[in-house]
Design a protein around this motif. Structure first.
Motif, short mmCIF file in Angstrom:
data_model
loop_
_atom_site.label_atom_id
_atom_site.label_comp_id
_atom_site.label_asym_id
_atom_site.label_seq_id
_atom_site.Cartn_x
_atom_site.Cartn_y
_atom_site.Cartn_z
N GLY A 145 12.36 54.18 10.61
CA GLY A 145 10.94 54.06 10.93
C GLY A 145 10.07 54.56 9.78
O GLY A 145 9.05 53.95 9.45
N VAL A 146 10.47 55.67 9.18
CA VAL A 146 9.73 56.20 8.02
C VAL A 146 9.73 55.17 6.89
O VAL A 146 8.70 54.90 6.28
CB VAL A 146 10.33 57.54 7.56
CG1 VAL A 146 9.77 57.96 6.21
CG2 VAL A 146 10.08 58.62 8.60
N MET A 147 10.89 54.59 6.62
CA MET A 147 10.98 53.61 5.54
C MET A 147 10.14 52.36 5.85
O MET A 147 9.53 51.78 4.97
CB MET A 147 12.44 53.22 5.29
CG MET A 147 13.30 54.37 4.83
SD MET A 147 12.67 55.20 3.37
CE MET A 147 12.85 53.92 2.17
N HIS A 148 10.12 51.96 7.11
CA HIS A 148 9.35 50.79 7.51
C HIS A 148 7.85 51.03 7.31
O HIS A 148 7.13 50.19 6.76
CB HIS A 148 9.65 50.43 8.96
CG HIS A 148 8.90 49.24 9.45
ND1 HIS A 148 9.16 47.96 9.04
CD2 HIS A 148 7.87 49.14 10.34
CE1 HIS A 148 8.34 47.12 9.63
NE2 HIS A 148 7.55 47.81 10.43
N VAL A 149 7.38 52.18 7.76
CA VAL A 149 5.96 52.50 7.61
C VAL A 149 5.62 52.67 6.13
O VAL A 149 4.54 52.26 5.69
CB VAL A 149 5.58 53.76 8.42
CG1 VAL A 149 4.17 54.21 8.13
CG2 VAL A 149 5.75 53.49 9.91
N LEU A 150 6.53 53.24 5.36
CA LEU A 150 6.31 53.39 3.92
C LEU A 150 6.09 52.04 3.25
O LEU A 150 5.24 51.89 2.38
CB LEU A 150 7.50 54.11 3.28
CG LEU A 150 7.44 54.37 1.79
CD1 LEU A 150 6.26 55.26 1.45
CD2 LEU A 150 8.74 54.99 1.32
N GLY A 151 6.83 51.03 3.71
CA GLY A 151 6.66 49.69 3.17
C GLY A 151 5.34 49.05 3.54
O GLY A 151 4.92 48.08 2.91
N ARG A 152 4.66 49.56 4.54
CA ARG A 152 3.37 49.01 4.97
C ARG A 152 2.18 49.63 4.24
O ARG A 152 1.06 49.15 4.39
CB ARG A 152 3.17 49.23 6.48
CG ARG A 152 4.24 48.59 7.33
CD ARG A 152 4.06 47.13 7.39
NE ARG A 152 5.09 46.55 8.28
CZ ARG A 152 5.38 45.30 8.32
NH1 ARG A 152 4.75 44.46 7.53
NH2 ARG A 152 6.31 44.85 9.11
N LEU A 153 2.42 50.70 3.49
CA LEU A 153 1.32 51.35 2.78
C LEU A 153 0.89 50.49 1.59
O LEU A 153 1.72 49.95 0.87
CB LEU A 153 1.74 52.73 2.26
CG LEU A 153 1.94 53.82 3.29
CD1 LEU A 153 2.38 55.10 2.61
CD2 LEU A 153 0.69 54.05 4.09
N PRO A 154 -0.42 50.37 1.37
CA PRO A 154 -0.89 49.56 0.24
C PRO A 154 -0.58 50.21 -1.10
O PRO A 154 -0.35 49.52 -2.09
CB PRO A 154 -2.39 49.45 0.48
CG PRO A 154 -2.74 50.55 1.41
CD PRO A 154 -1.51 50.88 2.19
N GLN A 155 -0.58 51.54 -1.16
CA GLN A 155 -0.27 52.25 -2.40
C GLN A 155 0.28 53.63 -2.07
O GLN A 155 0.03 54.17 -1.01
CB GLN A 155 -1.51 52.37 -3.27
CG GLN A 155 -2.58 53.25 -2.65
CD GLN A 155 -3.80 53.34 -3.53
OE1 GLN A 155 -3.87 52.70 -4.57
NE2 GLN A 155 -4.78 54.13 -3.13
#
Length: 150
Positions: free
Chosen positions: A54-64
């Motif tokens: 879940g952490v990795m998934h949300v990290l991929g959604r960050l614009p920067q």
């Protein structure tokens, strides 16, 4: 319903990790053997893996990635690794008190990282995604007598 294949894959992996955790509890419940006790002591490890996904998934959604976000992720990763090492030392040396300590380190670090990353996600422009609205007198529930009369 997930919109892309990566979200679907993530959902399947998280579901499998949760299933593994449930099976560890089911097989470990009698607690007659050392293996069964270990299964019960370690059932949260697959759940921690699901949280890490879940952490990795949300990290991929960050614009920067900002410097602060990188610091949080590095600290969370270091604390998570320390938790894994504490559990490994506890398993190999027989110090069972290190198992809950290691799990707590993993859960707290991954949970904090997830909450921090969710706070960094961009906000929606169309307003609130959830909110309560005041109840008008006209919106009150219809009673059973009113339903029968209609």
């Amino acid at each position: 319903m997930p919109r892309d294949r990566s979200s679907l894959t993530l959902g399947v992996l998280v579901g499998l990790l949760v299933l593994v955790s449930v099976l560890m509890i089911a097989f470990g419940l009698p607690e007659h053997t050392l293996l069964q006790r270990r299964l019960l002591q370690l059932y949260s490890v697959p759940l921690s893996g699901a949280l890490a996904l879940g952490v990795m998934h949300v990290l991929g959604r960050l614009p920067q990635l900002t410097t602060a976000t990188r610091v949080v992720l590095v600290v969370a990763a270091a604390v998570t690794v320390a938790g894994v090492l504490a559990m490994a030392v506890g398993l190999f040396t027989g110090l069972d008190a290190l198992l809950p300590l290691g799990q707590a380190l993993m859960w707290l670090s991954l949970g904090f990282a997830l909450l921090y990353l969710v706070g960094q996600l961009p906000r929606r422009r169309e307003g609130r995604t959830f909110g309560l609205r005041p109840v008008d007198d006209d919106d009150e529930d219809i009673g059973h007598d009113d339903i029968a009369a209609t």
